[in-house]
Scaffold this active site. Structure first.
Site, PDB file in Angstrom:
ATOM      1  CD  GLU A  27      -3.341   0.510   1.862  1.00  0.00           C
ATOM      2  OE1 GLU A  27      -3.345  -0.562   2.486  1.00  0.00           O
ATOM      3  OE2 GLU A  27      -4.277   1.317   1.910  1.00  0.00           O
TER       4      GLU A  27
ATOM      5  CD  GLU B 224      -4.228  -0.244   9.208  1.00  0.00           C
ATOM      6  OE1 GLU B 224      -3.574  -1.304   9.180  1.00  0.00           O
ATOM      7  OE2 GLU B 224      -4.831   0.213   8.228  1.00  0.00           O
TER       8      GLU B 224
END
Ligand code: BGC
Length: 773
Positions: free
Chosen positions: A355, A638
């Site tokens: 990502e 996260e």
């Protein structure tokens, strides 16, 4: 500290290039061996100052007579390459010798053409399918040498490289010969701009703090710190022996090496030895996010030395915060490390999985913290140019920038227009203005801001935003992403996303009115003020019950609504009690996701609910900031629950251990706990708002922040209920203290203070008592 290059100033200044963009004919395309272009040339003017101007399609590294030029990493950097490509400028006088010289430019896929985006969505050759280099060597009387079709090319020992992939290097192929020529590529030199921010640099190497062998005889090294970078090692052994390095952020139970969360990113290096004594290797054109390395040796070889080499565009800190609580201190360090790892050319979500994109929402919630912790002015200004280049015709701002999907709209429709994310175009310039006094960035982004705010207005309904819940639909929002409510394994629309979207609609509209005022755009200011007023009214009508409870009775809705003054006076008291109850009912655990979290503690402080702020901040259970620290985190996770109490990984499909968003709490540590904020009325820290909101159990607190005028230091300790606060301001920076409810019987430098006090540069001692709660 060194301040980074000045921020964007409006016009793009390009230089007149003599060289052409040349492509190596040895290149066989994305995912194959990297190539070099080279030229041997005569140089007579020994001692003359010679500069190299250089850029590339793909990534480059340049060598003159075998010596590397500069020590910048991942050049020319990452931009929306169809909009701008950075070039670098180096003084190469000392690398040249009289007579014969040779320049060699290594080229690899990099962000330009290695697959970008996650899993099956990966786009190879996103910006183009040809790598190339452009260079001018310039002396006092003009160009000395430039890239043209007389250059040669050949394959490099880098057999394959990619941002997510890693790198394969066969040292037996070093000193490869020039086998091919080059081709001149059609190329618009007007795209080339001087690097808009500081180049990525290596930080101090991190030696392993531990190492052990696993069941299969592989060695696992623990570098003690999760970081973005690569492993460098010295190895000795037989030619043809191989060293494979894999990376991981965490260990599972039983110290099991676990990098399932990298998803499709191979993120490894494979080195084949020459076999002639000590050999040192680190990859050239990639980086990984890791704390652990697993080394597999195939054949006869031995690692002599190994280190983790962190890299960053912001290697130097510009701020620090310590307190009497070691977990809090580590949380701040973790935020600094997450910023470093994710400030590599673009502010990314994470440095490890497939990502590593410049998600706008993450960047906007973190922007102020970023500025507190490092000089982020040029870095974020450059990012805004990427964001502006990606803005869609209808004003929608991309979910991430540089945005690979913009170039492939048929395959990826609808990757733009989420509230909370697109608001980056308004919020980040404002942060840069308040921190650095940078008006130019406001002017440059003004039109895109207006277009964004108009876009959100256009998807609203009277003017409440009611986002559709399907990804790709116009006006889709990520809402309060990763709110710790229910099963968020596959994040669904979060609760209250209409409320959060409408609040963000208000935040940007209101900010735009203030920005218009700074720029003297009176008509725009009036228009946006009016609109903000309409949103405020509609919000109250839609989301506040007559009894003062929010229709969405959740922490994010209360925090944002209070922080941005969306609760009318008549409802404030009741709403505050409901807010309090929501937090107590949650046992002081956090109930907020990406956009609610940065607002939670500032809202509690603003309301004077310091007792709640203290409990929420310092509780160590999940969800809570200190849970991850107590689990040994060295960067920000996260998800609140990225790791279970027994050490198992919660959800490898979307779980990064290096995502700075929740580290945005550091802004609160500086502005509320240490009590220093940049005043928007005298931006760039010409004036500091001094308003400490001490959390007694954090005593003693000490914070610093480097600004262009010098260093600000603020700290306090608590004795009983008495706070002694000491503040030092550099020349060119005055403080403004307004005694509030939590500052009882204040004295400033020994004198009682009754009203607003202006604190000139120098050191001040403020003593006050905290009120009985
Ligand atoms: C990213 C985020 C981002 C989000 C969108 C994730 O995959 O890692 O940080 O903001 O998607 O909601």
């Amino acid at each position: 500290m060194n301040f980074q290059p000045a921020a964007i100033s409006g016009d793009r200044v390009s230089r007149a290039w003599s060289g052409d963009m040349i492509a190596p004919l040895s290149d066989r395309g994305q995912g194959t061996a990297a190539s070099f272009v080279s030229k041997t040339f005569d140089h007579e003017g020994a001692g003359l100052p010679i500069e190299l101007f250089i850029s590339a399609l793909g990534l480059y590294r340049c060598f003159i007579n075998g010596t590397r030029v500069g020590n910048d990493v991942l050049t020319p950097g990452w931009t929306n390459y169809d909009d701008r490509i950075a070039y670098q400028r180096y003084d190469i006088s000392k690398l040249l010798k009289p007579g014969r010289n040779r320049i060699e430019i290594w080229l690899a896929d990099g962000w330009y053409r290695s697959p970008i985006m996650w899993g099956a969505k990966a786009i190879p050759n996103c910006w183009g399918d040809r790598i190339g280099a452009i260079a001018d060597l310039v002396g006092p009387s003009g160009p000395l040498l430039s890239t043209d079709t007389t250059w040669q090319s050949g394959p490099l020992p880098i057999l394959k490289s990619g941002i997510y992939f890693g790198e394969i290097f066969d040292a037996r192929l070093e000193n490869a010969a020039e086998t091919h020529g080059v081709e001149r590529l059609p190329f618009d030199k007007g795209l080339l701009v001087a690097h808009e921010t500081a180049a990525v640099r290596e930080l101090q190497p991190l030696a392993p703090i531990d190492s052990w062998s696993d069941d299969e005889g592989r060695t696992i090294y623990d570098f003690g710190q999760n970081a973005g970078g690569y492993v460098r090692y010295r190895v000795r052994g037989a030619g043809g022996a191989e060293v494979r390095v894999e990376h991981a952020e965490v260990l599972g139970p039983d110290r099991h090496f676990d990098n399932r969360n990298y998803r499709a990113a191979a993120a490894h290096t494979l080195y084949t030895l020459r076999g002639d004594g000590d050999e040192t290797y680190a990859p050239h054109f990639t980086f990984h996010g890791f704390r652990y390395a697993r080394v597999t040796i195939n054949g006869n070889a031995k690692i002599v030395e190994i280190a983790s080499i962190p890299i960053s565009s912001v290697p130097e800190p510009a701020g620090g915060f310590t307190s009497g609580n070691s977990l809090v201190n580590r949380l701040v360090q973790n935020t600094i490390w997450s910023q470093r790892a994710n400030f590599v050319e673009v502010p990314t979500d994470c440095p490890q999985r497939d990502e590593r994109l410049g998600w706008t929402g993450d960047a906007q919630v973190f922007a102020a913290t970023a500025c507190w912790l490092s000089d982020s002015q040029s870095f974020l200004s450059k990012y805004l140019r990427d964001v502006m280049a990606d803005q869609r015709e209808d004003g929608a701002v991309s979910h991430f920038s540089p945005d690979p999907t913009r170039l492939h709209p048929a395959d990826f429709p609808g990757y733009a227009g989420s509230t909370g994310w697109g608001d980056a175009i308004v919020v980040i310039p404002w942060v840069l203005y308040t921190h650095y006094g940078n008006r130019a960035v406001l002017s440059e982004c003004l039109d895109p801001m207006v277009r964004w705010v108009d876009f959100v207005w256009s998807i609203s309904d009277g003017p409440i935003v009611r986002p559709p819940s399907h990804w790709g639909a116009r006006g889709f929002t990520f809402g309060d992403w990763l709110q710790p409510v229910g099963d968020n394994r596959k994040p669904r629309p979060t609760i209250a996303d209409d409320c959060a979207a409408t609040i963000y609609h208000f935040i940007s509209t209101d900010l735009l009115a203030r920005i218009a005022a700074v720029l003297g755009e009176e008509a725009l200011e009036e228009q946006m003020k009016r609109r903000a007023g309409e949103i405020r009214l509609a919000f109250a009508n839609e989301f506040i019950t007559p009894a003062g409870r929010l229709a969405h009775n959740d922490q994010t809705s209360y925090a944002l609504a209070f922080l941005y003054d969306l609760i009318p006076a008549e409802h404030r008291q009741a709403a505050q009690q409901h807010f309090r109850k929501v937090i107590i009912d949650a046992d002081y655990k956090i109930g907020t996701g990406f956009i609610g979290t940065p607002a939670l503690l500032p809202a509690l402080t603003k309301l004077g609910m310091d007792d709640l702020a203290e409990k929420v901040f310092l509780q160590e259970d999940v969800p809570g900031w200190l849970y991850q620290v107590s689990k040994g985190a060295t960067t920000i996770w996260e998800r609140w629950d990225s790791m279970a109490p027994d050490g198992t990984i919660y959800e490898p499909d979307m779980n990064s251990y290096n995502h700075y968003a929740y580290g945005a709490v550091c802004q609160w540590l500086f502005e509320c706990v240490a009590g220093i904020s940049p005043s928007p009325e005298a931006a760039g820290f010409a004036e500091v708002i001094v308003d400490p909101a001490p959390i007694p159990s954090l005593s003693p607190v000490s914070a610093y922040h480097d600004i262009s005028q010098g260093r600000i230091e603020a700290g306090w300790h608590c004795t009983g209920s008495e706070i002694t606060y000491v503040l030092t301001l550099p020349e060119g920076c005055v403080g403004r203290f307004r005694p509030g409810r939590r500052h009882q019987n204040p004295t400033l430098n020994g004198e009682p203070v009754f009203e607003d006090a202006v604190l000139p540069p120098g050191t001040h001692r403020l003593v006050f008592s905290l009120p009985d709660s």
